[in-house]
Design a protein around this motif. Structure first.
Motif, PDB file in Angstrom:
ATOM      1  N   ALA A 140       0.632  -1.346   0.017  1.00 49.28           N
ATOM      2  CA  ALA A 140      -0.012   0.091   0.061  1.00 49.28           C
ATOM      3  C   ALA A 140       0.861   1.088  -0.119  1.00 49.28           C
ATOM      4  O   ALA A 140       0.448   2.390  -0.604  1.00 49.28           O
ATOM      5  N   PRO A 141       1.960   1.363   0.788  1.00 51.77           N
ATOM      6  CA  PRO A 141       2.737   2.667   0.731  1.00 51.77           C
ATOM      7  C   PRO A 141       3.028   3.059  -0.442  1.00 51.77           C
ATOM      8  O   PRO A 141       3.394   4.171  -0.773  1.00 51.77           O
ATOM      9  N   GLY A 142       3.391   2.069  -1.484  1.00 52.50           N
ATOM     10  CA  GLY A 142       3.953   2.317  -2.899  1.00 52.50           C
ATOM     11  C   GLY A 142       2.666   2.784  -3.797  1.00 52.50           C
ATOM     12  O   GLY A 142       3.071   2.759  -5.062  1.00 52.50           O
ATOM     13  N   LEU A 143       1.490   2.771  -3.459  1.00 49.57           N
ATOM     14  CA  LEU A 143       0.307   2.917  -4.459  1.00 49.57           C
ATOM     15  C   LEU A 143      -0.126   4.239  -4.423  1.00 49.57           C
ATOM     16  O   LEU A 143      -0.138   4.884  -3.122  1.00 49.57           O
ATOM     17  N   TYR A 144      -0.625   4.767  -5.540  1.00 56.17           N
ATOM     18  CA  TYR A 144      -1.245   6.118  -5.491  1.00 56.17           C
ATOM     19  C   TYR A 144      -2.678   5.750  -4.818  1.00 56.17           C
ATOM     20  O   TYR A 144      -3.227   4.786  -4.744  1.00 56.17           O
ATOM     21  N   SER A 145      -3.489   7.067  -4.636  1.00 59.61           N
ATOM     22  CA  SER A 145      -4.888   7.105  -3.853  1.00 59.61           C
ATOM     23  C   SER A 145      -5.562   6.107  -4.978  1.00 59.61           C
ATOM     24  O   SER A 145      -6.454   5.199  -4.342  1.00 59.61           O
ATOM     25  N   HIS A 146      -5.701   6.387  -6.237  1.00 57.25           N
ATOM     26  CA  HIS A 146      -6.694   5.724  -7.237  1.00 57.25           C
ATOM     27  C   HIS A 146      -6.120   4.375  -7.208  1.00 57.25           C
ATOM     28  O   HIS A 146      -7.106   3.525  -7.531  1.00 57.25           O
ATOM     29  N   GLU A 147      -4.807   4.110  -7.392  1.00 51.18           N
ATOM     30  CA  GLU A 147      -4.543   2.629  -7.369  1.00 51.18           C
ATOM     31  C   GLU A 147      -5.053   1.975  -6.008  1.00 51.18           C
ATOM     32  O   GLU A 147      -5.599   0.587  -6.022  1.00 51.18           O
ATOM     33  N   LYS A 148      -4.968   2.384  -4.888  1.00 50.72           N
ATOM     34  CA  LYS A 148      -5.593   1.796  -3.594  1.00 50.72           C
ATOM     35  C   LYS A 148      -6.940   1.786  -3.666  1.00 50.72           C
ATOM     36  O   LYS A 148      -7.458   0.540  -3.260  1.00 50.72           O
ATOM     37  N   ARG A 149      -7.912   2.408  -4.370  1.00 52.11           N
ATOM     38  CA  ARG A 149      -9.385   2.256  -4.558  1.00 52.11           C
ATOM     39  C   ARG A 149      -9.502   1.037  -5.452  1.00 52.11           C
ATOM     40  O   ARG A 149     -10.464   0.531  -5.315  1.00 52.11           O
ATOM     41  N   LEU A 150      -8.505   0.777  -6.313  1.00 50.41           N
ATOM     42  CA  LEU A 150      -8.447  -0.363  -7.104  1.00 50.41           C
ATOM     43  C   LEU A 150      -8.158  -1.625  -6.632  1.00 50.41           C
ATOM     44  O   LEU A 150      -8.955  -2.716  -6.460  1.00 50.41           O
ATOM     45  N   VAL A 151      -6.879  -1.741  -5.903  1.00 51.65           N
ATOM     46  CA  VAL A 151      -6.407  -2.713  -5.440  1.00 51.65           C
ATOM     47  C   VAL A 151      -6.983  -3.560  -4.226  1.00 51.65           C
ATOM     48  O   VAL A 151      -7.473  -4.595  -4.110  1.00 51.65           O
ATOM     49  N   LEU A 152      -7.533  -2.643  -3.283  1.00 51.08           N
ATOM     50  CA  LEU A 152      -7.988  -3.216  -2.224  1.00 51.08           C
ATOM     51  C   LEU A 152      -9.542  -3.822  -2.397  1.00 51.08           C
ATOM     52  O   LEU A 152      -9.558  -5.167  -1.819  1.00 51.08           O
ATOM     53  N   PRO A 153     -10.251  -3.412  -3.202  1.00 49.24           N
ATOM     54  CA  PRO A 153     -11.713  -4.189  -3.339  1.00 49.24           C
ATOM     55  C   PRO A 153     -11.292  -5.277  -4.293  1.00 49.24           C
ATOM     56  O   PRO A 153     -11.955  -6.369  -4.208  1.00 49.24           O
ATOM     57  N   LEU A 154     -10.136  -5.276  -5.224  1.00 48.71           N
ATOM     58  CA  LEU A 154     -10.031  -6.453  -5.890  1.00 48.71           C
ATOM     59  C   LEU A 154      -9.223  -7.572  -4.751  1.00 48.71           C
ATOM     60  O   LEU A 154      -9.651  -9.018  -5.146  1.00 48.71           O
TER      61      LEU A 154
END
Length: 273
Positions: free
Chosen positions: A107-121
């Motif tokens: 998570a610390p290496g992800l942008y906010s929009h990427e976190k919105r995608l990765v966590l639900p996936l």
């Protein structure tokens, strides 16, 4: 827009030395293994390796002829196979902790929009895998074993080996768990720009054929298990198309939204001219 007015990178100043990443990865792995070990110890105490294997073998035992039981052709199998089942159950039980450790490391290496995608996936892929395993255990096994036993000649007494049964169960669990990941694969392909939602809809007929071919390869040669795998894959493909549209809408990067709005504004101004 001048350089002084450009928004700063979200990850600016968060870089860490490579050794620090290795140390953090080691700590995360240790915590994950500790969680699995604790769950293994708890399951070994209660209900125990034997009852866990009896639970796993229940769908087959329920469809065996009267008086038949499973057998062990290897001397160490009655000890080793239940331990494998206990370890597998411990991993499933500790999976939320394992996934959290993976998420906390990435998570610390992800942008906010990427976190919105990765966590639900991550969450949805885990739930879908468990759903596939549960569907296989509670529905498919009973139907498949009853179908197979109905074709067994009366001169044959069924006595399956416990290691062979464990291998069969694991392959079926993996097949159904992976098949239920179809929506996640569809969403990832669409978000990476490899396909569009329109192309996914056009590919629907081809996917139905692919689903039945995959089901014929990875399942036993009986109609029940093949249909039980192929039909959910086709339904989940439709779910993936619907989910891909939502993720494409809510997981765009800020620069993508800005470029889309600027292009629409420029087209509007050229129309007025």
């Amino acid at each position: 827009m001048s350089d002084s007015q450009k928004p700063e990178d979200e990850l600016a100043g968060t870089e860490q030395p490579f050794v620090s990443h290795l140390i953090e990865l080691r700590d995360r792995l240790i915590r994950a293994f500790i969680a699995i070990g604790v769950c293994f110890g708890a399951l070994a105490l209660y209900p125990g390796p034997g009852p866990l294997y009896d639970l796993l073998a229940a769908p087959l035992v329920a469809n065996l002829p009267q008086g038949s039981t499973m057998i062990a052709t290897n001397v160490i199998s009655p000890f080793l196979v239940p331990l494998k089942i206990t370890l597998l159950a411990a991993f499933f039980l500790a999976l939320p902790v394992v996934l959290y450790q993976i998420w906390a490391f990435v998570a610390p290496g992800l942008y906010s929009h990427e976190k919105r995608l990765v966590l639900p996936l991550v969450v949805s892929s885990t739930l879908l895998f468990f759903l596939g395993v549960a569907f296989c255990y509670f529905f498919v096994f009973g139907k498949v074993f009853a179908f197979i036993q109905s074709f067994a000649p009366k001169s044959i007494t069924a006595a399956p080996d416990i290691e062979a049964y464990l291998s069969f169960v694991m392959s079926m669990f993996i097949a159904f768990g992976a098949a239920f990941e179809v929506p996640v694969v569809v969403v990832v392909l669409a978000r990476m720009g490899l396909v569009t939602v329109a192309k996914l809809r056009d590919f629907r007929g081809y996917f139905i054929v692919i689903a039945f071919v995959i089901a014929a390869i990875v399942t036993p040669p009986d109609v029940v298990s093949q249909l039980a795998l192929a039909i959910p894959m086709c339904l989940l493909y439709e779910v993936g198309i619907w989910a891909a549209g939502l993720f494409m809408r809510y997981s765009k990067a800020p620069d993508e939204d800005a470029s889309a709005s600027s292009s629409s504004g420029s087209s509007g101004s050229s129309g007025q001219a």
